[in-house]
Scaffold this active site. Structure first.
Site, PDB file in Angstrom:
ATOM      1  N   LYS A 138      50.852  35.877  36.622  1.00  8.84           N
ATOM      2  CA  LYS A 138      52.035  35.362  36.029  1.00  8.84           C
ATOM      3  C   LYS A 138      51.676  34.741  34.949  1.00  8.84           C
ATOM      4  O   LYS A 138      52.339  35.364  33.683  1.00  8.84           O
ATOM      5  CB  LYS A 138      52.985  34.872  36.772  1.00  8.84           C
ATOM      6  CG  LYS A 138      53.707  36.298  37.620  1.00  8.84           C
ATOM      7  CD  LYS A 138      54.644  35.573  38.817  1.00  8.84           C
ATOM      8  CE  LYS A 138      54.963  36.685  40.236  1.00  8.84           C
ATOM      9  NZ  LYS A 138      54.242  35.954  41.418  1.00  8.84           N
TER      10      LYS A 138
ATOM     11  N   ILE B 294      38.214  39.462  39.891  1.00 10.92           N
ATOM     12  CA  ILE B 294      37.672  40.600  39.880  1.00 10.92           C
ATOM     13  C   ILE B 294      37.774  40.619  38.290  1.00 10.92           C
ATOM     14  O   ILE B 294      39.020  41.100  38.039  1.00 10.92           O
ATOM     15  CB  ILE B 294      38.381  41.526  40.587  1.00 10.92           C
ATOM     16  CG1 ILE B 294      38.121  40.732  42.014  1.00 10.92           C
ATOM     17  CG2 ILE B 294      37.204  42.913  40.907  1.00 10.92           C
ATOM     18  CD1 ILE B 294      38.231  41.624  43.585  1.00 10.92           C
TER      19      ILE B 294
ATOM     20  N   GLY C 270      48.187  33.004  46.481  1.00  8.11           N
ATOM     21  CA  GLY C 270      48.416  32.269  46.222  1.00  8.11           C
ATOM     22  C   GLY C 270      49.513  31.208  46.436  1.00  8.11           C
ATOM     23  O   GLY C 270      50.813  31.715  46.425  1.00  8.11           O
TER      24      GLY C 270
ATOM     25  N   GLU D  38      39.031  31.336  44.310  1.00  7.38           N
ATOM     26  CA  GLU D  38      40.170  32.326  43.288  1.00  7.38           C
ATOM     27  C   GLU D  38      39.346  33.391  42.573  1.00  7.38           C
ATOM     28  O   GLU D  38      39.281  32.792  41.472  1.00  7.38           O
ATOM     29  CB  GLU D  38      40.950  31.277  42.458  1.00  7.38           C
ATOM     30  CG  GLU D  38      42.066  30.415  43.136  1.00  7.38           C
ATOM     31  CD  GLU D  38      43.414  30.411  42.610  1.00  7.38           C
ATOM     32  OE1 GLU D  38      43.881  30.578  42.113  1.00  7.38           O
ATOM     33  OE2 GLU D  38      43.634  29.115  42.407  1.00  7.38           O
TER      34      GLU D  38
END
Ligand code: ADP
Ligand code: MG
Length: 146
Positions: free
Chosen positions: A20, A81, A14, A78
């Site tokens: 980040k 998990i 992505g 997106e």
């Protein structure tokens, strides 16, 4: 409840902003081949199950849409998990069954409020996926058939 939808493919790169900037990694899927599904479903936050070829089946919470905070030009898929992995898994086959909808996409006044909301979404997903209505999909062969 939602008519569940099934999407899958290799985990792609992505914008590198999920983990980040937010501390919330999202394993992006290509939207190729899913334009009809995406057009049928409003942008927003969904939840369901994620199957990773060599790792198993996990709960996930997922954003579909434009990410207003970041002003994306393309729609993205997106899933975050809800499991702590020790390493990245780019390129691995990811299968998703999306079973429920949490909220529409929204803009946030600050990164802090966005992050807090996503954690709240994660808790809602964790709990909802325990309900028999949603937990049954965990055993769907689609999640393990890659
Ligand atoms: P990108 O912009 O490339 O998607 P992210 O910052 O969103 O980068 O990080 C996503 C990557 O982190 C995933 O592609 C995956 O390889 C890895 N990852 C590690 N743990 C998780 C998790 N719990 N959920 C989703 N992706 C994870
Ligand atoms: Mg991501």
């Amino acid at each position: 409840p939602l008519d569940p939808w099934y999407i899958g493919g290799p985990v792609i790169k992505g914008f590198g902003r999920g983990s980040k900037v937010l501390g919330i990694p999202t394993a992006n899927l290509s939207t190729k081949g899913y334009s009809d599904l995406l057009a049928e479903h409003p942008s927003g936050v969904y939840f369901g199950w994620a199957g990773l070829s060599s790792r198993g089946v996990f709960k996930m919470v997922m954003s579909i849409g434009w990410n207003p905070y970041f002003d994306n030009k393309e729609k993205t898929i997106e899933p975050w998990i809800l499991y702590k992995f020790d390493e990245d898994f780019y390129g691995e086959e990811l299968r998703l069954i999306i079973v429920g909808y949490i909220r529409p996409e929204a803009n946030f006044p600050s990164l802090e409020s966005l992050i807090a909301k996503i954690h709240e979404d994660g808790e809602i997903a964790e709990k909802a996926l325990e309900l028999p209505l949603y937990s049954s999909y965990k055993n769907d062969p689609y999640l393990r058939s890659s």
